[in-house]
Design a protein around this motif. Structure first.
Motif, PDB file in Angstrom:
ATOM      1  N   THR A   1      10.812   2.097   5.489  1.00  0.00           N
ATOM      2  CA  THR A   1       9.840   1.961   4.399  1.00  0.00           C
ATOM      3  C   THR A   1       9.782   3.294   3.669  1.00  0.00           C
ATOM      4  N   PRO A   2      10.237   3.345   2.420  1.00  0.00           N
ATOM      5  CA  PRO A   2      10.305   4.628   1.709  1.00  0.00           C
ATOM      6  C   PRO A   2       8.940   5.301   1.601  1.00  0.00           C
ATOM      7  N   VAL A   3       8.945   6.612   1.673  1.00  0.00           N
ATOM      8  CA  VAL A   3       7.724   7.397   1.494  1.00  0.00           C
ATOM      9  C   VAL A   3       7.432   7.512   0.003  1.00  0.00           C
ATOM     10  N   ASP A   4       6.190   7.219  -0.385  1.00  0.00           N
ATOM     11  CA  ASP A   4       5.786   7.257  -1.785  1.00  0.00           C
ATOM     12  C   ASP A   4       5.104   8.566  -2.167  1.00  0.00           C
ATOM     13  N   TYR A   5       4.626   9.308  -1.158  1.00  0.00           N
ATOM     14  CA  TYR A   5       3.781  10.462  -1.456  1.00  0.00           C
ATOM     15  C   TYR A   5       3.790  11.370  -0.238  1.00  0.00           C
TER      16      TYR A   5
ATOM     17  N   THR B   1       2.602   8.073   7.876  1.00  0.00           N
ATOM     18  CA  THR B   1       3.519   8.661   8.853  1.00  0.00           C
ATOM     19  C   THR B   1       3.081  10.095   9.070  1.00  0.00           C
ATOM     20  N   PHE B   2       2.706  10.427  10.309  1.00  0.00           N
ATOM     21  CA  PHE B   2       2.257  11.782  10.631  1.00  0.00           C
ATOM     22  C   PHE B   2       3.366  12.473  11.404  1.00  0.00           C
ATOM     23  N   LEU B   3       3.880  13.541  10.813  1.00  0.00           N
ATOM     24  CA  LEU B   3       5.056  14.212  11.352  1.00  0.00           C
ATOM     25  C   LEU B   3       4.653  15.512  12.041  1.00  0.00           C
ATOM     26  N   ASN B   4       4.916  15.594  13.332  1.00  0.00           N
ATOM     27  CA  ASN B   4       4.631  16.792  14.126  1.00  0.00           C
ATOM     28  C   ASN B   4       5.925  17.385  14.655  1.00  0.00           C
TER      29      ASN B   4
ATOM     30  N   CYS C   1       0.840  -1.200   0.000  1.00  0.00           N
ATOM     31  CA  CYS C   1       0.000   0.000   0.000  1.00  0.00           C
ATOM     32  C   CYS C   1       0.875   1.250   0.000  1.00  0.00           C
ATOM     33  N   PRO C   2       0.405   2.331  -0.572  1.00  0.00           N
ATOM     34  CA  PRO C   2       1.193   3.567  -0.585  1.00  0.00           C
ATOM     35  C   PRO C   2       1.527   4.034   0.828  1.00  0.00           C
ATOM     36  N   HIS C   3       2.713   4.587   0.966  1.00  0.00           N
ATOM     37  CA  HIS C   3       3.172   5.154   2.236  1.00  0.00           C
ATOM     38  C   HIS C   3       3.140   6.674   2.081  1.00  0.00           C
ATOM     39  N   VAL C   4       2.249   7.326   2.849  1.00  0.00           N
ATOM     40  CA  VAL C   4       2.037   8.764   2.724  1.00  0.00           C
ATOM     41  C   VAL C   4       2.542   9.471   3.975  1.00  0.00           C
ATOM     42  N   LEU C   5       3.346  10.502   3.762  1.00  0.00           N
ATOM     43  CA  LEU C   5       3.834  11.331   4.866  1.00  0.00           C
ATOM     44  C   LEU C   5       3.002  12.609   4.960  1.00  0.00           C
ATOM     45  N   PHE C   6       2.512  12.916   6.152  1.00  0.00           N
ATOM     46  CA  PHE C   6       1.801  14.164   6.425  1.00  0.00           C
ATOM     47  C   PHE C   6       2.696  15.076   7.258  1.00  0.00           C
ATOM     48  N   PHE C   7       2.702  16.362   6.922  1.00  0.00           N
ATOM     49  CA  PHE C   7       3.557  17.298   7.652  1.00  0.00           C
ATOM     50  C   PHE C   7       2.845  18.655   7.741  1.00  0.00           C
TER      51      PHE C   7
END
Length: 485
Positions: A110-114, A38-41, A6-12
């Motif tokens: 796990t590399p970020v895809d998006y 991955t939710f980045l705060n 599944c896609p790995h999505v980073l939020f920032f």
């Protein structure tokens, strides 16, 4: 990317309550589809969320949902009040955050895809381009404010900015396409009140806004039915726009469909909620209470609090007032003292809390009006709940939001640039008594329209599905760049 992964999505998000709130709800919406998140705060906000919420337990239901922290460039003991976040954009601080982000992305197992990042984090776009990661900007403020920010250089070139003085405040602005009939100098985002056209803050906002077309797409927390005219204008600069809001209503619907629950059992606030106010509301008559809250950043002067308090008392309406600790400015602790002194006098009419579960309050049958700072999240939450507003904007996009509420949507009143007890009393009476049914009817009609947009087949529902499919498609492509450690 492995086809089975599944896609790995980073939020920032920008490290502020109003930015974190909608972004973490969007993160959960994507987690519902099975995406790895991955939710980045910032370290500071990460610690506050862990302290005041059940966030860790809540997101444990989603395999691969990870909460991570990064520096905001400031010492942990920094008070982070007022416009502190502007320090993030000082060159040395921004470079520190940028390097931390890059290092984290390079070293993730796990590399970020998006990447879905706040539209005010331009350095994140630079990192994404270097590493070959698709990136979408999420502007968490209103579409109208985004559009006004975009045209600040045009307003300056046309001589419409800087504003020449107080007598100029009601002059109409003609250089922002689609807003010519209602946008006055007074309604421009607060930074436009700078007397110097070289103002550093104004130039910073313009820089980040004008960078938006470089992202792969733009996410906005609104619906076509709410902001369709301005969205059409924005698409002339940013063709790929996902209008997927109101995000909290969208999340409620999809959680109900999948788990038979809403998100209101989970709080993502950076402040500790006092739910005793719900018990107090339970004892009040339907639509009899004015809810008063000015958000997570705004500070008010002692004199302003007194004027608002007297206006509420003189209106005879019941009121629930949120006054954050240290949010009242006075000499030698007078700000905090006056809060206790005033509310001790009105225990039968009013109730005060440090922080409230706002969505639960707005959806309570006892609430008939909302005296608000017109932050975009609060505005949307009020629209969804069908609660008319009295707008007293503080800064940023709030000046424009309040104008749209009163003049375009006609679901409230605009009290900007005024703070006296007579005006507060008059506007509360207008919304709660004199024109109560008119405002209630307009707000209910708007609520119905907007809630339909997040149902199956609605515009926001369909736009979110399109975003999900586009993430799958873009994430399936091999990233072309070689990462250099």
């Amino acid at each position: 990317m492995d086809k089975d992964r599944c896609p790995h999505v980073l939020f920032f998000p920008v490290p502020s309550q109003g930015h974190v709130n909608p972004m973490i709800k969007l993160a959960e919406l994507l987690a519902l589809t099975g995406f790895r998140i991955t939710f980045l705060n910032s370290h500071h906000n990460h610690e506050r969320l862990l302290k005041f919420t059940n966030m860790t337990a809540h997101f444990a239901r989603y395999p691969g949902f990870e909460l991570r922290a990064i520096t905001d460039g400031l010492p942990l003991d920094h008070p982070r009040s007022g416009a502190w976040f502007l320090k993030m954009y000082e060159e040395a601080t921004e470079m520190k955050i940028k390097q931390s982000l890059r290092d984290m992305l390079v070293n993730m197992s796990t590399p970020v895809d998006y990447m879905i990042v706040d539209g005010f984090l331009g350095f994140a776009l630079d990192v994404a381009r270097e590493l070959g990661i698709p990136i979408v900007y999420f502007r968490t403020s209103s579409p109208c404010s985004f559009w006004a920010y975009y045209f600040i250089p045009d307003m300056i070139q046309a001589g419409e900015l800087p504003i020449k003085g107080s007598e100029d405040m009601d002059r109409f602005i003609t250089t922002v396409p689609g807003m010519e009939t209602y946008l006055r100098c007074r309604d421009l985002p607060s930074l436009c009140r700078a007397t110097d056209k070289e103002d550093a803050y104004m130039k910073l906002i313009v820089k980040h806004t004008r960078k938006s077309p470089q992202a792969d797409a733009l996410i906005l927390n609104t619906a076509e039915e709410l902001d369709g005219a301005i969205l059409s204008q924005i698409r002339t600069k940013c063709p790929n726009v996902y209008a997927i809001g109101p995000i909290n209503a969208q999340l409620n619907n999809r959680l109900n469909a999948k788990h038979g629950e809403s998100h209101d059992h989970f709080s993502n606030t950076l402040w500790e909620e006092d739910r005793s106010c719900i018990s107090w509301l339970d004892k009040q008559r339907n639509r009899s209470v004015v809810y008063v809250s000015f958000g997570s950043i705004m500070s008010m002067k002692r004199e302003e609090l007194i004027e608002i308090w007297y206006g509420l008392v003189n209106s005879k309406s019941k009121f629930l007032f949120v006054v954050r600790p240290n949010s009242v400015i006075g000499k030698d602790g007078e700000g905090e003292d006056v809060v206790k002194e005033l509310f001790d006098k009105t225990k039968d009419q009013g109730y005060i809390v440090d922080w409230a579960p706002q969505e639960a309050v707005l959806n309570h049958a006892a609430v008939g009006g909302f005296l608000t700072h017109s932050g975009w999240n609060s505005t949307l939450e009020s629209i969804i709940a069908g609660v008319p507003m009295i707008c007293w904007p503080y800064f940023s996009d709030q000046q424009l939001n309040s104008r749209v509420v009163s003049e375009v949507w006609e679901i409230g009143l605009d009290m900007k640039d005024v703070c006296n007890r007579k005006m507060v009393e008059e506007m509360v009476n207008d919304v709660m008594v004199d024109r109560k049914e008119k405002f209630a009817k307009s707000a209910a009609e708007m609520a119905k329209l907007i809630n339909e947009s997040v149902n199956v087949g609605g515009s926001s529902y369909s736009n979110l599905d399109r975003l999900i499919e586009d993430i799958r498609g873009m994430s399936s492509k091999t990233r072309p760049k070689t990462i250099v450690l």
